[in-house]
Design an enzyme around this catalytic site. Structure first.
Site, PDB file in Angstrom:
ATOM      1  N   GLU A 151      -3.079   6.296  -5.345  1.00  0.00           N
ATOM      2  CA  GLU A 151      -2.891   5.254  -4.341  1.00  0.00           C
ATOM      3  C   GLU A 151      -2.761   3.915  -5.041  1.00  0.00           C
ATOM      4  OE1 GLU A 151      -5.492   5.386  -0.986  1.00  0.00           O
ATOM      5  OE2 GLU A 151      -4.659   3.554  -0.121  1.00  0.00           O
ATOM      6  N   TYR A 198     -12.174  10.749   0.400  1.00  0.00           N
ATOM      7  CA  TYR A 198     -11.747  10.522  -0.980  1.00  0.00           C
ATOM      8  C   TYR A 198     -12.830  11.026  -1.932  1.00  0.00           C
ATOM      9  CZ  TYR A 198      -8.411   6.762   0.473  1.00  0.00           C
ATOM     10  OH  TYR A 198      -7.395   6.016   1.029  1.00  0.00           O
ATOM     11  N   GLU A 224     -10.990  10.496   7.112  1.00  0.00           N
ATOM     12  CA  GLU A 224     -10.185  10.347   5.899  1.00  0.00           C
ATOM     13  C   GLU A 224     -11.164  10.365   4.729  1.00  0.00           C
ATOM     14  OE1 GLU A 224      -8.444   6.401   5.288  1.00  0.00           O
ATOM     15  OE2 GLU A 224      -6.605   7.344   4.529  1.00  0.00           O
ATOM     16  N   ASN A 269       0.846  -1.192   0.000  1.00  0.00           N
ATOM     17  CA  ASN A 269       0.000   0.000   0.000  1.00  0.00           C
ATOM     18  C   ASN A 269       0.884   1.245   0.000  1.00  0.00           C
ATOM     19  OD1 ASN A 269      -2.502   1.403   2.291  1.00  0.00           O
ATOM     20  ND2 ASN A 269      -2.336   1.618   0.102  1.00  0.00           N
TER      21      ASN A 269
END
Ligand SMILES: *[C@@H]1O[C@H](CO)[C@@H](O)[C@H](O)[C@H]1NC(C)=O
Length: 221
Positions: free
Chosen positions: A205, A115, A113, A71
Site C-alpha cells: 500500500e 492488516y 478490514e 492512496n
C-alpha cells in the site's frame, strides 16, 4: 477500499488524464478491481491520483511501482481467504516514504478490514491507537490494535467499520505468517470478532508516496 461507483469514477478520472496510471494499466489489461491470475486472486485499487504500474506475475507474484499517489493498495492471494499459513518473499522499496507491506483482507458481517503489517515506511499505522495485546509469530512480536473508519470506501461501498491490526516490531520483507494465529489472538486478547471470509492478499500500500515492490505469496497449507 473500492466500491463499484468509486471504481467507475477512478477509471473515468484516468481516461480523462492521460498521465494517470489506471489508463496505462488498462492498456495492458490490468485495471483497478479484482480478478484471478495464474491460480491466485488479485485485488488492485487506486483512488486515481498519481501513477501506479501494477503487474501480475507468475503464481502468487506481482510487481508494482508507484509515483506521487494519494492512496493505492493491491496484492495477490485468495478469495475467500480463510485462515491459512502463508509464506512470502520479494523486495519492497518505500523510498523512506509512507507505505505498508502487509497481509491484508476483509470480512463481512461484521465488515472488517484487517492488516498483518510486516513492514511500514515513515508512518506507523498504529500511531495513536491503544495496544490490545501481543502475538508471537515466526520469531517476531506483533502488537494488536483496532482503529475505526467512518464513512470510508470498503468492499461493500462507503461504510463505517473497524480495522484490526497486527504490527510487527521487527520489520521484515519475507517470512511465514500463520494468519489463523492472528485471527484467534485478536478475538482472545482484544475481543475482535471477524465475520465471513472475503479476500486475503499479500499487499503493498502507498499513501502520498512513491515506491516499488516485487512480492510473491504462497500457501503453506
Ligand atoms: C521468491 O522465492 C522464489 C524461490 O526462491 C523465487 O523463485 C522467486 O523469484 C521469488 N520471488 C520474488 C518476487 O522475489
Amino acid at each position: 477500499m473500492v466500491s463499484f461507483t468509486t471504481l467507475v469514477t477512478a477509471v473515468a478520472a484516468a481516461v480523462s488524464t492521460v498521465t494517470a496510471s489506471p489508463l496505462e494499466a488498462l492498456k495492458r489489461g490490468i485495471q483497478p478491481g479484482t480478478g484471478y491470475h495464474d491460480g491466485y486472486f488479485y485485488s488492485y485499487w487506486t483512488d486515481g491520483r498519481g501513477w501506479v504500474d501494477f503487474n501480475n506475475g507468475p503464481r502468487g507474484s506481482y510487481s508494482v511501482s508507484w509515483s506521487n499517489v494519494n492512496n493505492w493498495v493491491g496484492g495477490k492471494g485468495w478469495n475467500p481467504g480463510p485462515p491459512r499459513r502463508i509464506a512470502y518473499n520479494g523486495t519492497w522499496n518505500n523510498y523512506n516514504q509512507n507505505s505498508y507491506l502487509a497481509l491484508y483482507g476483509w470480512t463481512t458481517n461484521p465488515l472488517v478490514e484487517y492488516y498483518i503489517v510486516e513492514a511500514f515506511g515513515t508512518w506507523n499505522p498504529s500511531t495513536g491507537a491503544s495496544r490490545l495485546g501481543t502475538i508471537e509469530d515466526d520469531g517476531g512480536i506483533y502488537d494488536i490494535y483496532r482503529t475505526r473508519r467512518v464513512n470510508q470506501p470498503s468492499i461493500i461501498g462507503t461504510a463505517t467499520f473497524d480495522q484490526y491490526w497486527s504490527v510487527r516490531r521487527q520489520k521484515r520483507v519475507g517470512g511465514n505468517i500463520d494468519t489463523g494465529k492472528h485471527f484467534n489472538e485478536w478475538r482472545r486478547q482484544g475481543n475482535l470478532q471477524l465475520g465471513q471470509w472475503n479476500y486475503m492478499v499479500m499487499a503493498t500500500e502507498g499513501y502520498q508516496s512513491s515506491g516499488s515492490a516485487n512480492i510473491e505469496v504462497r500457501s503453506l497449507d
